[in-house]
Scaffold this motif. Structure first.
Motif, PDB file in Angstrom:
ATOM      1  N   LEU A  48      -7.278 -17.164   0.413  1.00  0.00           N
ATOM      2  CA  LEU A  48      -6.681 -16.826  -0.884  1.00  0.00           C
ATOM      3  C   LEU A  48      -6.858 -17.940  -1.909  1.00  0.00           C
ATOM      4  CD1 LEU A  48      -3.419 -15.168   0.394  1.00  0.00           C
ATOM      5  CD2 LEU A  48      -5.222 -14.022  -0.843  1.00  0.00           C
ATOM      6  N   VAL A  49      -7.088 -19.125  -1.447  1.00  0.00           N
ATOM      7  CA  VAL A  49      -7.402 -20.236  -2.341  1.00  0.00           C
ATOM      8  C   VAL A  49      -8.506 -21.070  -1.714  1.00  0.00           C
ATOM      9  CG1 VAL A  49      -5.176 -20.476  -3.517  1.00  0.00           C
ATOM     10  CG2 VAL A  49      -5.542 -21.645  -1.359  1.00  0.00           C
ATOM     11  N   THR A  50      -9.276 -21.699  -2.551  1.00  0.00           N
ATOM     12  CA  THR A  50     -10.289 -22.616  -2.045  1.00  0.00           C
ATOM     13  C   THR A  50      -9.645 -23.951  -1.747  1.00  0.00           C
ATOM     14  OG1 THR A  50     -10.852 -23.531  -4.196  1.00  0.00           O
ATOM     15  CG2 THR A  50     -11.977 -21.505  -3.558  1.00  0.00           C
ATOM     16  N   ARG A  51     -10.421 -24.830  -1.190  1.00  0.00           N
ATOM     17  CA  ARG A  51      -9.917 -26.163  -0.859  1.00  0.00           C
ATOM     18  C   ARG A  51      -9.411 -26.891  -2.105  1.00  0.00           C
ATOM     19  NH1 ARG A  51      -9.783 -29.560   3.306  1.00  0.00           N
ATOM     20  NH2 ARG A  51     -10.632 -28.050   4.739  1.00  0.00           N
ATOM     21  N   GLY A  52      -9.994 -26.563  -3.254  1.00  0.00           N
ATOM     22  CA  GLY A  52      -9.565 -27.210  -4.487  1.00  0.00           C
ATOM     23  C   GLY A  52      -8.382 -26.533  -5.154  1.00  0.00           C
ATOM     24  N   GLY A  53      -7.844 -25.479  -4.532  1.00  0.00           N
ATOM     25  CA  GLY A  53      -6.692 -24.795  -5.088  1.00  0.00           C
ATOM     26  C   GLY A  53      -7.031 -23.676  -6.061  1.00  0.00           C
TER      27      GLY A  53
END
Ligand SMILES: [Zn+2]
Length: 74
Positions: A48-53
């Motif tokens: 739902l989110v990438t590592r970067g938020g």
């Protein structure tokens, strides 16, 4: 951003505990699991989110799927 910094925690000196914030927009909680807070760590695992938020383009669909799965699990 960091509106509450009370308690006089030492800044930038040899502290083992990471004081990183969860990178997800409007969250602002302390990162407790990897780079994320408890809730958004689950989001990250679910895609739902990438590592970067960042949220993916099809976030709404993924979020609905996620909620459906949560209901089934409960
Ligand atoms: Zn968060």
């Amino acid at each position: 951003m960091a509106k509450e910094n009370k308690g006089g925690a030492p800044q930038g000196g040899g502290n083992v505990v990471s004081l990183a914030m969860c990178p997800v927009e409007k969250c602002g909680k302390k990162a407790t699991r990897s780079e994320f807070c408890e809730e958004h760590f689950v989001w990250f695992k679910e895609g739902l989110v990438t590592r970067g938020g960042q949220k993916p383009k099809d976030f709404d669909k993924k979020y609905q799927d996620f909620l459906t799965r949560q209901k089934k699990a409960a």
